[in-house]
Design an enzyme around this catalytic site. Structure first.
Site, short mmCIF file in Angstrom:
data_model
loop_
_atom_site.label_atom_id
_atom_site.label_comp_id
_atom_site.label_asym_id
_atom_site.label_seq_id
_atom_site.Cartn_x
_atom_site.Cartn_y
_atom_site.Cartn_z
N CYS A 135 0.84 -1.21 0.00
CA CYS A 135 0.00 0.00 0.00
C CYS A 135 0.87 1.25 0.00
O CYS A 135 1.37 1.67 1.05
CB CYS A 135 -0.93 -0.02 1.21
N CYS A 138 -0.39 4.12 2.14
CA CYS A 138 -0.17 3.93 3.59
C CYS A 138 1.29 4.19 3.95
O CYS A 138 1.58 4.85 4.94
CB CYS A 138 -0.48 2.51 4.04
N ASP A 139 2.20 3.65 3.18
CA ASP A 139 3.60 3.59 3.63
C ASP A 139 4.57 4.45 2.83
O ASP A 139 5.74 4.56 3.21
CB ASP A 139 4.07 2.12 3.57
#
Ligand code: NDP
Length: 313
Positions: A135, A138-139
């Protein structure tokens, strides 16, 4: 454990827990079955910095524990157990837990999520949470000014590569075919981006690094006469080779799209079976964010409340 409930929720990610919070505050006395991965996909990420309300960020595990606590506070019953079969042919619906017990429910919310696909190489597990991610949204933030690689040639991979190019120093896009499968517009965005280097005809065979990912072992023209092995130096390795919605048990029972996502009558969360609703990644191939899943969980609980009151259940 009750064997007849008004609202049964399957799945314990942001969609399931948010549905449980809303349904319990509406006095529907919901029961939620956690499934095989309590807390869902977020429990496999590290820091979550884009969930509103946490200005300092929060770990995925803590966030899910908070959502669970909040649902329980208002009376939701959270049970461990995996739903292994469903019978939606009549009301109440019948749901089988762990192949043993059957629970009846007036309404069901499906929030079983999706699972990111991985290549299946052992190094993905070895470096899980240490440079391997599925992701970018997300990261990606953790890789500012660093070099990263994205695997895949579809719209998700292109979108993630473009997103990461705004943060990282350099982005490799590793594509196993000699062309991109993504839509024309996404292809152009990738190919015209000076920070993205597309490595066509290339497969990943391994990752290396001392305390996290420091590089990837690649092979160009795998299995052909001109096969060539080489390494790239990267700090982050992002998989974007598709997701599999967790809908195996609903096949031939609910209407699914060609990939397997539950079809809903947007803007509602209604499936094609009255009294059965779906929320979160299981019904969303597009956004797949914790906050959008939570929003759908809220909508599903409101839809259940209206359904039950219309039916006098
Ligand atoms: P796709 O299935 O479209 O693409 C998956 C990509 O991963 C393909 O390039 C595929 O290669 C590659 N791949 C699969 N398995 C492997 C493997 N083992 N090793 C290396 N590469 C692999 O998935 P997406 O998640 O990209 O998209 C899913 C759907 O969502 C699509 O319909 C897409 O159009 C849509 N979408 C739309 C967006 C938008 O409109 N903005 C954004 C994101 C998704 P190969 O081509 O060789 O099969």
């Amino acid at each position: 454990m009750r064997n007849k409930v008004r609202c049964l929720i399957i799945g314990s990610g942001p969609a399931g827990y948010t549905a449980a919070i809303y349904a319990s505050r509406a006095n529907l006395e919901p029961v939620l079955y956690e499934g095989i991965q309590p807390g869902g996909q977020l429990t496999t990420t590290t820091e979550v910095e884009n969930f509103p309300g946490y200005p300092e960020g929060i770990t995925g595990v803590e966030l899910m524990a908070d959502l669970k606590k909040q649902a329980e506070k208002y009376g939701a019953e959270i049970l461990s157990g995996n739903v292994t079969a469903v019978d939606f042919s009549a009301t109440p619906k019948k749901v089988t837990i762990d192949g043993e017990t059957t629970v009846e429910a007036d309404a069901v919310i499906i929030a079983t999520g999706a699972t990111a696909k991985y290549l299946g190489i052992p190094d993905e597990t070895k470096y899980s949470g240490m440079g391997v991610s599925a992701c970018a949204t997300c990261d990606g933030f953790f890789y500012r000014k660093k070099n990263v690689a994205v695997v895949g040639g579809g719209d998700t991979a292109c979108e993630e590569a473009v997103y990461l190019s705004g943060l990282a120093g350099k982005v490799y896009l590793i594509v196993r075919k000699p062309y991109l499968r993504a839509s024309k517009v996404m292809q152009e965005r990738v190919l015209n981006n000076p920070k993205i280097e597309v490595l066509f005809d290339t497969n990943t065979i391994g990752l290396f690094g001392e305390n996290g990912v420091e590089g990837a072992h690649l092979v160009k023209h795998l299995g052909e006469a001109n096969e060539e092995k080489y390494d790239i130096a990267i700090d982050g390795f992002f998989l974007a080779i598709g997701h599999t919605p967790n809908t195996k048990i609903f096949k031939d029972i609910l209407e699914l799209d060609e990939v397997g996502y539950v079809k809903i009558a947007e803007p509602s969360t209604k499936t094609n079976v009255p009294g059965v609703f779906a929320a979160g990644d299981v019904a969303d191939p597009h956004y797949r964010q914790a906050i959008t899943a939570a929003g759908m969980g809220c909508r599903a609980a409101i839809d259940v409340e209206r359904y039950l009151s219309e039916k006098g259940l």
